[in-house]
Design a protein around this motif. Structure first.
Motif, PDB file in Angstrom:
ATOM      1  N   PHE A  15      29.652  19.203  29.111  1.00  0.00           N
ATOM      2  CA  PHE A  15      30.337  18.304  30.035  1.00  0.00           C
ATOM      3  C   PHE A  15      30.326  18.806  31.485  1.00  0.00           C
ATOM      4  O   PHE A  15      31.047  18.272  32.336  1.00  0.00           O
ATOM      5  CB  PHE A  15      31.783  18.031  29.576  1.00  0.00           C
ATOM      6  CG  PHE A  15      31.858  17.527  28.162  1.00  0.00           C
ATOM      7  CD1 PHE A  15      31.397  16.259  27.842  1.00  0.00           C
ATOM      8  CD2 PHE A  15      32.355  18.331  27.142  1.00  0.00           C
ATOM      9  CE1 PHE A  15      31.442  15.801  26.532  1.00  0.00           C
ATOM     10  CE2 PHE A  15      32.405  17.878  25.834  1.00  0.00           C
ATOM     11  CZ  PHE A  15      31.942  16.604  25.530  1.00  0.00           C
ATOM     12  N   SER A  16      29.505  19.809  31.768  1.00  0.00           N
ATOM     13  CA  SER A  16      29.455  20.355  33.127  1.00  0.00           C
ATOM     14  C   SER A  16      28.838  19.379  34.124  1.00  0.00           C
ATOM     15  O   SER A  16      29.091  19.481  35.336  1.00  0.00           O
ATOM     16  CB  SER A  16      28.678  21.679  33.134  1.00  0.00           C
ATOM     17  OG  SER A  16      27.352  21.493  32.658  1.00  0.00           O
ATOM     18  N   ASP A  17      28.020  18.431  33.636  1.00  0.00           N
ATOM     19  CA  ASP A  17      27.414  17.444  34.535  1.00  0.00           C
ATOM     20  C   ASP A  17      28.386  16.345  34.948  1.00  0.00           C
ATOM     21  O   ASP A  17      28.103  15.583  35.874  1.00  0.00           O
ATOM     22  CB  ASP A  17      26.199  16.802  33.866  1.00  0.00           C
ATOM     23  CG  ASP A  17      25.033  17.759  33.717  1.00  0.00           C
ATOM     24  OD1 ASP A  17      25.013  18.765  34.444  1.00  0.00           O
ATOM     25  OD2 ASP A  17      24.158  17.507  32.875  1.00  0.00           O
ATOM     26  N   PHE A  18      29.496  16.251  34.255  1.00  0.00           N
ATOM     27  CA  PHE A  18      30.460  15.199  34.558  1.00  0.00           C
ATOM     28  C   PHE A  18      31.360  15.614  35.716  1.00  0.00           C
ATOM     29  O   PHE A  18      31.886  16.740  35.730  1.00  0.00           O
ATOM     30  CB  PHE A  18      31.335  14.899  33.337  1.00  0.00           C
ATOM     31  CG  PHE A  18      30.664  14.076  32.285  1.00  0.00           C
ATOM     32  CD1 PHE A  18      30.869  12.701  32.226  1.00  0.00           C
ATOM     33  CD2 PHE A  18      29.842  14.664  31.339  1.00  0.00           C
ATOM     34  CE1 PHE A  18      30.255  11.935  31.253  1.00  0.00           C
ATOM     35  CE2 PHE A  18      29.226  13.912  30.358  1.00  0.00           C
ATOM     36  CZ  PHE A  18      29.426  12.540  30.321  1.00  0.00           C
ATOM     37  N   PRO A  19      31.579  14.735  36.686  1.00  0.00           N
ATOM     38  CA  PRO A  19      32.560  15.045  37.732  1.00  0.00           C
ATOM     39  C   PRO A  19      33.976  14.986  37.162  1.00  0.00           C
ATOM     40  O   PRO A  19      34.250  14.240  36.219  1.00  0.00           O
ATOM     41  CB  PRO A  19      32.334  13.931  38.766  1.00  0.00           C
ATOM     42  CG  PRO A  19      31.787  12.782  37.971  1.00  0.00           C
ATOM     43  CD  PRO A  19      30.960  13.417  36.868  1.00  0.00           C
ATOM     44  N   ILE A  20      34.857  15.782  37.719  1.00  0.00           N
ATOM     45  CA  ILE A  20      36.255  15.733  37.308  1.00  0.00           C
ATOM     46  C   ILE A  20      36.786  14.325  37.556  1.00  0.00           C
ATOM     47  O   ILE A  20      36.562  13.726  38.617  1.00  0.00           O
ATOM     48  CB  ILE A  20      37.090  16.754  38.097  1.00  0.00           C
ATOM     49  CG1 ILE A  20      36.554  18.167  37.881  1.00  0.00           C
ATOM     50  CG2 ILE A  20      38.562  16.674  37.700  1.00  0.00           C
ATOM     51  CD1 ILE A  20      36.548  18.610  36.456  1.00  0.00           C
ATOM     52  N   GLY A  21      37.474  13.777  36.577  1.00  0.00           N
ATOM     53  CA  GLY A  21      38.011  12.426  36.737  1.00  0.00           C
ATOM     54  C   GLY A  21      37.963  11.652  35.438  1.00  0.00           C
ATOM     55  O   GLY A  21      38.125  12.223  34.347  1.00  0.00           O
ATOM     56  N   GLU A  22      37.675  10.363  35.532  1.00  0.00           N
ATOM     57  CA  GLU A  22      37.749   9.472  34.385  1.00  0.00           C
ATOM     58  C   GLU A  22      36.360   9.088  33.889  1.00  0.00           C
ATOM     59  O   GLU A  22      35.453   8.841  34.694  1.00  0.00           O
ATOM     60  CB  GLU A  22      38.514   8.194  34.758  1.00  0.00           C
ATOM     61  CG  GLU A  22      39.953   8.439  35.181  1.00  0.00           C
ATOM     62  CD  GLU A  22      40.642   7.178  35.666  1.00  0.00           C
ATOM     63  OE1 GLU A  22      41.876   7.071  35.486  1.00  0.00           O
ATOM     64  OE2 GLU A  22      39.955   6.309  36.258  1.00  0.00           O
ATOM     65  N   PHE A  23      36.204   9.035  32.578  1.00  0.00           N
ATOM     66  CA  PHE A  23      34.994   8.454  32.004  1.00  0.00           C
ATOM     67  C   PHE A  23      35.018   6.959  32.307  1.00  0.00           C
ATOM     68  O   PHE A  23      36.076   6.317  32.247  1.00  0.00           O
ATOM     69  CB  PHE A  23      34.960   8.705  30.495  1.00  0.00           C
ATOM     70  CG  PHE A  23      33.645   8.368  29.852  1.00  0.00           C
ATOM     71  CD1 PHE A  23      32.624   9.301  29.797  1.00  0.00           C
ATOM     72  CD2 PHE A  23      33.426   7.117  29.293  1.00  0.00           C
ATOM     73  CE1 PHE A  23      31.406   8.985  29.209  1.00  0.00           C
ATOM     74  CE2 PHE A  23      32.220   6.793  28.700  1.00  0.00           C
ATOM     75  CZ  PHE A  23      31.202   7.732  28.667  1.00  0.00           C
TER      76      PHE A  23
END
Length: 676
Positions: A15-23
């Protein structure tokens, strides 16, 4: 020297590619995806969220991406799964061709007082999978299918909210080995493992997932690719045998566009089609009291013929998930279609050529003695003194040579029958939810329409004849059918999708013949999808909860297959595309996974990648021969497609739902002839 082959990585997710926040999710938790194709903005990575739920309104996202000590985590945030029916929040990754793999994932539960959390595998769709979950201080291996959950094995497990557990499932054929922190707890065979499929992370409590890894052997990875390529080749071979889509028209909607509040008819009496689009506004409570703000009549060259009301380019005007009261029909028999509508607590008959009012009448009063017993309205009180019509259809209660009666309704409780002078002939207040679009049909051959209002059947005077033995939720769509084979051969029936009550088939006396608990059943159509089989096949899709799973049944109501294309807005409209008697199923206007499928689930016609609008789609026979055209549109533009071959003489012309009873909540049918 022995050579050790490394495992092939199907998924390596931290999940490192995901920005902090909401899916990504529908921030309104709306019903737009029931019949609009909506792609919500944001980064999805390799994951898909198959769950939508109107009870989440105001509660934010189901999944968020958090950070701790430089690591990212995917966290599930829902705390209940019992409304609108049993639902299991999850994210899925992979495809239905995956098989014989090992999934490993880290799981930390933030509460242990209730609920479950774990991993899913052999997932053909979000309501057909194996799961390894913690629940009620046990570790369980379960099979979930539709509304049923079967515990295959379980052991006590003293988990807590502080520790992170590494769950692993190894699948080989029917053999499954499940472990936690490298300790094996289950080692068994189950046929459910043979189906293979995607992987999932799933929880009904706040839960943190740190990584998900999926590996298989090199040889299995090659066989997965081969199966995927074989399906692709089968689709491409089918597509080569059928006409492709040819763009016929591009229409600028000139700031007057809307969602699926669109009607086609013959306003000018010249044998050609014109259309009317309705922009809408919401009143009081979400979609409970939607109202038309502007009607715009177009010809199919994009010329505005007239407008009734003031248009706007504010796209929020179109985002309403209810029927608006509007039909196009020659109600007075003068050879020109009128536009029958309602606005500002009046029922209006507009001249189709000019938009001028030909007749008008106030809508009926919501009487004080009814107000305390009205069902299906917010706050348990009707907001207005007069009825705000929610939908409208043309009926023949008086047994005339042609239909000249108008049915209007409020949201979920009352229906009113008007004659062509807009006088109320009768009204009915239901003890059960009326659903969205009652179905008028002459079931006894006396020349007068009866009316299926939700689960209740009314005679032509509005008196109750019978009721189905169902009380919960409401009927979204109704299709009349007749069994052409099997034990019920010759029996006429209603195929109904009834929310959390699932897919229902009743006879014309209200007796239930079939019931399939598929979750929230949303749309249904009957047509000749498999010409080599007897009768007409049935196809159904669900929405609320586990959305977008398509279920296909034979003509006797026995399921043949199910599939999930990971898209919302699947219409299931039958399309007479080839003119040879076989119908295709229109899903939506997505280029890759939409288009049309046949009765075997093979994608037979694709949309061209030409920048067409994808929000709305419809099949209508607008031009040339008896074959259908495909219309796609959004708030700004409309594209019309036809077949890329020449028009054909003497092609199959099925009996389909009439243009003058359009609805977002009508089940669709395509029959060789009218049989009722």
């Amino acid at each position: 020297m022995e050579v050790i082959m490394a495992d092939f990585i199907l998924l390596d997710e931290d999940f490192s590619d995901f920005p902090i926040g909401e899916f990504p999710y529908d921030k309104n938790h709306s019903a737009m995806g029931e019949y609009h194709f909506i792609h919500y903005p944001g980064y999805y990575g390799k994951w898909y969220d198959p769950v939508c739920n109107h009870v989440y309104n105001g509660q934010g996202a189901s999944w968020i991406i958090s950070e701790y000590n430089g690591k990212h985590f995917m966290e599930q945030m829902r705390i209940r799964n019992d409304k609108p029916h049993r639902t299991f929040p999850m994210l899925t990754s992979g495809d239905r061709f995956w098989r014989d793999y090992t999934i490993t994932a880290s799981v930390r539960m933030f509460t242990t007082k209730w609920g479950n959390a774990g991993i899913g595998f052999c997932c053909q769709n979000s309501a057909n999978l194996l799961v390894l979950v913690f629940e009620e201080h046990e570790l369980r291996l379960e099979y979930r299918h539709k509304e049923d959950v079967t515990v295959l094995d379980s052991v006590p497990f003293d988990y807590n909210c502080d520790d992170t557990y590494v769950l692993k499932a190894e699948i080989k054929g029917s053999h499954v080995i499940c472990s936690v922190d490298d300790k094996v707890y289950f080692d068994l065979d189950t046929e459910y493992a043979r189906q293979g499929g995607k992987v999932a992370i799933t929880a009904t409590i706040p839960t943190q997932f740190g990584f998900v890894n999926v590996t298989t052997s090199e040889s299995t990875a090659a066989s997965i690719d081969a199966a995927r390529n074989a399906y692709k080749a089968e689709c491409e071979d089918a597509q080569a045998h059928y006409p492709k889509m040819k763009l016929l028209k591009k229409i600028d909607l000139k700031g007057c566009g809307t969602g699926r509040q669109l009607r086609f008819g013959h306003l000018l009496g010249n044998g050609e089609y014109q259309m009317v689009m309705a922009q809408c506004q919401k009143r009081v409570n979400r979609d409970a009291y939607g109202t038309i703000s502007c009607l715009t009549a177009f010809d199919l060259d994009g010329n505005i013929l007239w407008q009734h009301g003031e248009p706007t380019d504010n796209h929020d005007i179109g985002t309403i998930s209810a029927d608006m009261p509007m039909q196009i029909y020659d109600i007075d028999g003068d050879g020109f279609d009128e536009v029958i509508t309602a606005k500002n607590f009046e029922v209006l008959i507009l001249d189709g050529k000019t938009g001028e009012v030909k007749k008008r009448a106030k809508t009926p009063f919501s009487t004080p003695e009814e107000d305390g017993t009205i069902i299906g309205v917010p706050d348990k009180i009707y907001a207005f003194d007069r009825i705000n019509p929610d939908g409208m259809r043309i009926c023949n209660f008086r047994g005339l040579e042609k239909p000249r009666d108008i049915l209007i309704k409020d949201r979920y409780c009352r229906v009113y029958a008007l004659n062509d002078d807009l006088e109320v002939m009768w009204h009915f207040q239901s003890d059960k939810n009326t659903g969205h679009f009652p179905f008028a049909i002459d079931i006894n051959g006396d020349g007068h329409d009866e009316l299926l209002v939700g689960y209740n059947m009314l005679d032509c005077h509005g008196n109750k004849m019978w009721t189905m033995p169902v009380n919960e939720d409401h009927i979204d769509e109704i299709v009349p059918g007749r069994f052409e084979s099997g034990p019920h051969k010759g029996t006429k029936f209603f195929a109904c999708v009834a929310g959390k009550e699932g897919f229902l088939i009743s006879d014309f006396n209200g007796k239930l013949l079939k019931k399939d608990g598929i979750g929230h059943a949303q749309r249904v159509s009957l047509a000749n999808y498999l010409p080599n089989r007897p009768g007409y096949e049935m196809v159904v899709v669900n929405f609320w909860g586990h959305q977008g799973i398509i279920y296909f049944y034979d003509s006797e109501g026995n399921q043949l297959w199910e599939m999930e294309n990971e898209l919302n807005g699947n219409l299931l409209t039958p399309v007479n595309w080839t003119g040879d008697g076989q119908d295709f199923i229109l899903l939506n206007a997505d280029v890759e996974r939409g288009g049309m499928i046949d009765g075997n689930g093979i994608q037979v016609v694709k949309f061209p990648d030409d920048g067409h609008p994808t929000m709305c789609a419809e099949a209508v026979n607008l031009y040339g021969d008896a074959r259908d055209e495909i219309v796609t549109w959004d708030y700004d533009s409309m594209y019309i497609y036809t077949q890329d071959d020449a028009p054909k003489d003497d092609v199959y012309a099925p009996f389909k739902y009439p243009d003058y009873n359009a609805s977002n909540y009508r089940g669709e049918y395509s029959y060789r002839e009218k049989w009722w």
